[in-house]
Design an enzyme around this catalytic site. Structure first.
Site, PDB file in Angstrom:
ATOM      1  N   ASP A 179      -3.676   2.399  -4.910  1.00  0.00           N
ATOM      2  CA  ASP A 179      -2.321   2.169  -4.403  1.00  0.00           C
ATOM      3  C   ASP A 179      -1.831   0.745  -4.681  1.00  0.00           C
ATOM      4  O   ASP A 179      -2.637  -0.182  -4.687  1.00  0.00           O
ATOM      5  CB  ASP A 179      -2.255   2.478  -2.903  1.00  0.00           C
ATOM      6  CG  ASP A 179      -3.253   1.688  -2.070  1.00  0.00           C
ATOM      7  OD1 ASP A 179      -4.427   1.612  -2.443  1.00  0.00           O
ATOM      8  OD2 ASP A 179      -2.855   1.144  -1.028  1.00  0.00           O
TER       9      ASP A 179
ATOM     10  N   HIS B  68      -2.626  -3.140  -3.352  1.00  0.00           N
ATOM     11  CA  HIS B  68      -3.981  -2.971  -2.842  1.00  0.00           C
ATOM     12  C   HIS B  68      -4.981  -2.833  -3.990  1.00  0.00           C
ATOM     13  O   HIS B  68      -6.116  -3.312  -3.911  1.00  0.00           O
ATOM     14  CB  HIS B  68      -4.042  -1.737  -1.932  1.00  0.00           C
ATOM     15  CG  HIS B  68      -5.224  -1.723  -1.019  1.00  0.00           C
ATOM     16  ND1 HIS B  68      -5.517  -0.652  -0.202  1.00  0.00           N
ATOM     17  CD2 HIS B  68      -6.203  -2.628  -0.790  1.00  0.00           C
ATOM     18  CE1 HIS B  68      -6.615  -0.919   0.483  1.00  0.00           C
ATOM     19  NE2 HIS B  68      -7.051  -2.110   0.147  1.00  0.00           N
TER      20      HIS B  68
ATOM     21  N   GLU C 274       2.549  -0.902   4.504  1.00  0.00           N
ATOM     22  CA  GLU C 274       2.260   0.473   4.112  1.00  0.00           C
ATOM     23  C   GLU C 274       3.569   1.222   3.871  1.00  0.00           C
ATOM     24  O   GLU C 274       4.498   1.126   4.676  1.00  0.00           O
ATOM     25  CB  GLU C 274       1.454   1.191   5.196  1.00  0.00           C
ATOM     26  CG  GLU C 274       0.023   0.718   5.348  1.00  0.00           C
ATOM     27  CD  GLU C 274      -0.934   1.404   4.376  1.00  0.00           C
ATOM     28  OE1 GLU C 274      -0.464   2.227   3.560  1.00  0.00           O
ATOM     29  OE2 GLU C 274      -2.144   1.122   4.458  1.00  0.00           O
TER      30      GLU C 274
ATOM     31  N   HIS D  63       0.834  -1.200   0.000  1.00  0.00           N
ATOM     32  CA  HIS D  63       0.000   0.000   0.000  1.00  0.00           C
ATOM     33  C   HIS D  63       0.873   1.255   0.000  1.00  0.00           C
ATOM     34  O   HIS D  63       2.059   1.190   0.318  1.00  0.00           O
ATOM     35  CB  HIS D  63      -0.862   0.080   1.271  1.00  0.00           C
ATOM     36  CG  HIS D  63      -1.642  -1.143   1.597  1.00  0.00           C
ATOM     37  ND1 HIS D  63      -3.008  -1.218   1.467  1.00  0.00           N
ATOM     38  CD2 HIS D  63      -1.249  -2.347   2.090  1.00  0.00           C
ATOM     39  CE1 HIS D  63      -3.432  -2.409   1.863  1.00  0.00           C
ATOM     40  NE2 HIS D  63      -2.382  -3.117   2.247  1.00  0.00           N
ATOM     41  N   TYR D  64       0.273   2.407  -0.312  1.00  0.00           N
ATOM     42  CA  TYR D  64       0.875   3.681   0.079  1.00  0.00           C
ATOM     43  C   TYR D  64      -0.075   4.386   1.032  1.00  0.00           C
ATOM     44  O   TYR D  64      -1.274   4.104   1.068  1.00  0.00           O
ATOM     45  CB  TYR D  64       1.257   4.555  -1.110  1.00  0.00           C
ATOM     46  CG  TYR D  64       0.173   4.971  -2.083  1.00  0.00           C
ATOM     47  CD1 TYR D  64      -1.103   5.352  -1.682  1.00  0.00           C
ATOM     48  CD2 TYR D  64       0.456   5.029  -3.443  1.00  0.00           C
ATOM     49  CE1 TYR D  64      -2.069   5.761  -2.582  1.00  0.00           C
ATOM     50  CE2 TYR D  64      -0.512   5.439  -4.361  1.00  0.00           C
ATOM     51  CZ  TYR D  64      -1.765   5.799  -3.922  1.00  0.00           C
ATOM     52  OH  TYR D  64      -2.724   6.206  -4.817  1.00  0.00           O
ATOM     53  N   THR D  65       0.466   5.297   1.840  1.00  0.00           N
ATOM     54  CA  THR D  65      -0.312   5.861   2.942  1.00  0.00           C
ATOM     55  C   THR D  65      -1.124   7.099   2.571  1.00  0.00           C
ATOM     56  O   THR D  65      -2.041   7.471   3.300  1.00  0.00           O
ATOM     57  CB  THR D  65       0.612   6.243   4.107  1.00  0.00           C
ATOM     58  OG1 THR D  65       1.552   7.244   3.657  1.00  0.00           O
ATOM     59  CG2 THR D  65       1.378   5.032   4.620  1.00  0.00           C
TER      60      THR D  65
END
Length: 286
Positions: A168, A158, A111, A47-49
Site C-alpha cells: 500500500d 507504507h 489510512e 496507507h490503504y485499509t
C-alpha cells in the site's frame, strides 16, 4: 474587654484558612527555551485499509493497529481523527527510511478506505482511489506540512518504508497529483528522457541500482545480486514513479528515474554585474 481578643483570634483563624497549601509537584520555570530542538513529526505515511469503511473503523479503533486519520470512501469523503497528532499511532510497524527506523514515533499515519487488490486469472488487480478522496488528502497533507514543516521528500507510502512486506498504497495511488500540488519531489520528464538512451546502451549493474535506491531512502541489500529483496524494492519504486510497469526488473527507464531523483540540478551562480560609474564631466553617457 474580652470581646476584642476573641475577634482578633477569629480573624487570625480565618486568615490562616486562606493560606494556599505548599506545592506538591516540581517547581518549573518556563522562561527559557533551547535552540537545539525540532518537531517530533518528520514523516507522513499513506496507507490503504484493504477493507470497507465499517471494518476499517472497527480495526483501527479496537485492534492493535491504529492511524491518526482515516479517510472515508463516502460520496463526500471526510477524515476521522482517531489518534491525536501529539501521540504515537501504530501504523508503520517494522519500517525504515534513510537514517530513521521504526517510523511510528516520528510520523503521522493516514489510512484511506480502499479494498486494495484482488487476485484474478490475469494477475493482481488494484482498486482505484476516487478523485474526491485525493482532493481531501491533498488538503490535509498541505495542512500537516505547514504545521510541522515536513520536507517534500518525507511524504511516503507504507510500501516505501516496508518494501519487503507491504504494497500500500499501491500502483493506483496518484503520486503525481501530490507532486503537482508541491508536496513531493518528482523526476523532471525531460531529464529522464535525456538519460534513457545512455542507459539503454549500457545498463548499470545491480550494485549501482542498490546504491541509488539506498541513496534515495530505501532499505535495500548492497550485495550486487538481483535477489528477491532487491526486486521488491525496485518494484515499489516503480509503482510510484512508473506505475505502468512495476515488475521489479532493473531497466533503462528505471535507471533514468533513479539517476534524476538522486542527482541534484547544478547550481548556477547569479551573474555579477559590473559596477556602474558616473561619466566624466562633459562626457555624454552611453
Amino acid at each position: 474587654m474580652k470581646i476584642i481578643p476573641l475577634l482578633a483570634l477569629t480573624a487570625l483563624v480565618a486568615g490562616c484558612a486562606t493560606v494556599p497549601p505548599p506545592p506538591t509537584g516540581p517547581r518549573l520555570d518556563h522562561s527559557l527555551t533551547s535552540r537545539a530542538q525540532s518537531d517530533r513529526i518528520k514523516y507522513v505515511i499513506v496507507h490503504y485499509t484493504v477493507s470497507d469503511l465499517p471494518r476499517s473503523i472497527k480495526t483501527l479503533t479496537t485492534a492493535d493497529v491504529s492511524a491518526h486519520y482515516l479517510l472515508t470512501d463516502t460520496e463526500q469523503p471526510f477524515f476521522y481523527t482517531l489518534v491525536d497528532e501529539s501521540r504515537q499511532s501504530n501504523h508503520a510497524g517494522y519500517s525504515s527510511w534513510k537514517i530513521y527506523n521504526q517510523l511510528n514515533s516520528a510520523s503521522i499515519g493516514i489510512e484511506i478506505v480502499n479494498p486494495g487488490f484482488k487476485e484474478t486469472a490475469q494477475g493482481r488487480v488494484y482498486a482505484p482511489f476516487s478523485q474526491a478522496q485525493i482532493d481531501q488528502l491533498i488538503l490535509l497533507l498541505k495542512d500537516i506540512v505547514k504545521r510541522h514543516n515536513i520536507p517534500m521528500g518525507n511524504i511516503l507510502g507504507h510500501n516505501d518504508i516496508a518494501p519487503q512486506r507491504k504494497q500500500d498504497p499501491g500502483p493506483m495511488f496518484p503520486w503525481k497529483q501530490l507532486a503537482d500540488a508541491g508536496l513531493i519531489p518528482w523526476p523532471e520528464a525531460s531529464r529522464v528522457a535525456a538519460r534513457v538512451p545512455g542507459f539503454q546502451e549500457q545498463l548499470p549493474d545491480v550494485l549501482w541500482f542498490q546504491r541509488k535506491l539506498a541513496e534515495h531512502g530505501y532499505a535495500v541489500p548492497q550485495n550486487g545480486e538481483l535477489d528477491q529483496a532487491t526486486r521488491n524494492v525496485i518494484s515499489v519504486f516503480q509503482t510510484k514513479y512508473r506505475p505502468s510497469l512495476y515488475d521489479g526488473t532493473p531497466d533503462a527507464e528505471t535507471a533514468a528515474l533513479l539517476d534524476v531523483l538522486t542527482t541534484p540540478l547544478p547550481v548556477i551562480p547569479a551573474a555579477v554585474s559590473a559596477p556602474v560609474t558616473a561619466p566624466a564631466a562633459g562626457v555624454p553617457a552611453e
